[in-house]
Design an enzyme around this catalytic site. Sequence first.
Site, mmCIF file in Angstrom:
data_model
loop_
_atom_site.group_PDB
_atom_site.id
_atom_site.type_symbol
_atom_site.label_atom_id
_atom_site.label_comp_id
_atom_site.label_asym_id
_atom_site.label_seq_id
_atom_site.Cartn_x
_atom_site.Cartn_y
_atom_site.Cartn_z
ATOM 1 N N TRP A 1 0.816 -1.220 0.000
ATOM 2 C CA TRP A 1 0.000 0.000 0.000
ATOM 3 C C TRP A 1 0.845 1.263 0.000
ATOM 4 C CZ3 TRP A 1 -4.312 -0.202 -2.166
ATOM 5 C CH2 TRP A 1 -5.153 -1.303 -2.026
ATOM 6 N N ASP B 1 -1.196 6.777 6.118
ATOM 7 C CA ASP B 1 -2.325 5.966 5.678
ATOM 8 C C ASP B 1 -2.612 4.954 6.790
ATOM 9 O OD1 ASP B 1 -4.090 4.176 4.567
ATOM 10 O OD2 ASP B 1 -2.804 3.617 2.868
ATOM 11 N N LYS C 1 -12.402 -1.084 6.797
ATOM 12 C CA LYS C 1 -11.742 -2.085 7.634
ATOM 13 C C LYS C 1 -12.165 -1.949 9.094
ATOM 14 C CE LYS C 1 -8.933 -2.415 3.890
ATOM 15 N NZ LYS C 1 -8.152 -1.550 3.010
HETATM 16 C C1 LIG Z 1 -7.498 -1.150 1.882
HETATM 17 C C2 LIG Z 1 -6.359 -0.225 1.924
HETATM 18 C C3 LIG Z 1 -6.187 0.784 0.963
HETATM 19 C C4 LIG Z 1 -7.123 0.948 -0.199
HETATM 20 O O1 LIG Z 1 -8.313 1.491 0.238
HETATM 21 P P1 LIG Z 1 -9.439 1.977 -0.790
HETATM 22 O O2 LIG Z 1 -10.429 2.572 0.119
HETATM 23 O O3 LIG Z 1 -9.900 0.765 -1.526
HETATM 24 O O4 LIG Z 1 -8.810 2.955 -1.708
HETATM 25 C C5 LIG Z 1 -5.122 1.639 1.110
HETATM 26 N N1 LIG Z 1 -4.258 1.523 2.125
HETATM 27 C C6 LIG Z 1 -4.391 0.564 3.054
HETATM 28 C C7 LIG Z 1 -3.393 0.478 4.166
HETATM 29 C C8 LIG Z 1 -5.430 -0.343 2.981
HETATM 30 O O5 LIG Z 1 -5.579 -1.289 3.918
#
Ligand SMILES: *Cc1c(COP(=O)(O)O)cnc(C)c1O
Length: 360
Positions: A102, A172, A196
């Site tokens: 990611w 993030d 999540k």
């Molecule tokens: C799931 C995830 C993403 C992607 O998220 P979207 O909402 O589908 O863009 C980005 N970074 C991390 C750490 C994730 O777990």
Amino acid sequence: MTEVYNFSAGPAMMPKAVLEQAQKELLNWLDQGTSVMEVSHRGKLFMELVTQAEADLRKLYNIPENYHVLFLQGGARGQFAAVPMNLKGKKGKALYLNSGHWSATAIKEARNFIEIDEINILDTEPQLKVNRLDFSDVADQYDYVHYCTNETISGVEIFDIPNVGDTPLIADMSSDILSRGIDISKFGMIYAGAQKNLGPAGITIVIIHDDLLGNARQDTPSIWNYAVQRDADSMINTPPTFAWYLCSLVFKHLLAEGGVKATEERNLAKAALLYDYLDSSKFYHNTVAKENRSLMNVTFTTGQDELNAKFVAEATACGLQALKGHKVLGGMRASIYNAMPIEGVQALIKFMQAFEQQNA
Ligand SMILES: *Cc1c(COP(=O)(O)O)cnc(C)c1O
């Protein structure tokens, strides 16, 4: 029906109590005779909902007053572009820490908008291990430093906060937001897709220091412009009201369950149970260094593709869902976000023991 436990990495399981409340209120929200998704987002009742949701999130996460909270769309991936569009400054350059899938994806997207220096902070041999978190010697060359606190696919979590001096630190936190206490004041901004740990897909939380607002490049689309969204109460366009509502219920639920501290304790206990079992087994392997083992996404493998496939199929038949690892990594992954009760982890371990006995 046997009890089902859903280990999906995302969209992930929601707290059962929240779904039950949503079900109860679905046809008649606050005695309106309509559902929450059928009322104006600018109406009094919905505005009260969003005000309370923000207050609850601030309380849960101890968000200082000089930070704004935005409820946006477009997921974390939208933020991969929005961050450089909003935060590129006089230096014209950002530092990105690469710890896996990611953070690397964020780098790729951000390169369209800003010059990037990239530092790989992950050792892969003999184990996945973060090898550097002090960037105080280089950080002041950059407008900001970006990293990912929890690599959802590999199960690598970074618990210590990188040292970047006075440079804004951007994180993030899509897969570990609200899973443990953090000091928000150490960050310029954090962001997370909701699907999540916070609620359903479709809403994205941004928590940003006031000083970072108002410097977006001229051509930033208004939905991605943090200052525009701040001035519009995150409603420059019609927001995902139902997702917002569900997040508000999750925040209330977390507060009722004792807040982030109690959540963190539950998460530590769940993860310890599963990792202790993995460590005691010669049949399953986890390749993440102890200090970076994710509390949210636990990866493991038998080392044989065929056996892994058999494991996933038999687990599914036993009500243990979505244990197949991400396609880039293979193996298995148990995502045990806030909503996963410890009983789910216990059921998984029981299954793993039986599977080991039959297949070792
Ligand atoms: C799931 C995830 C993403 C992607 O998220 P979207 O909402 O589908 O863009 C980005 N970074 C991390 C750490 C994730 O777990």
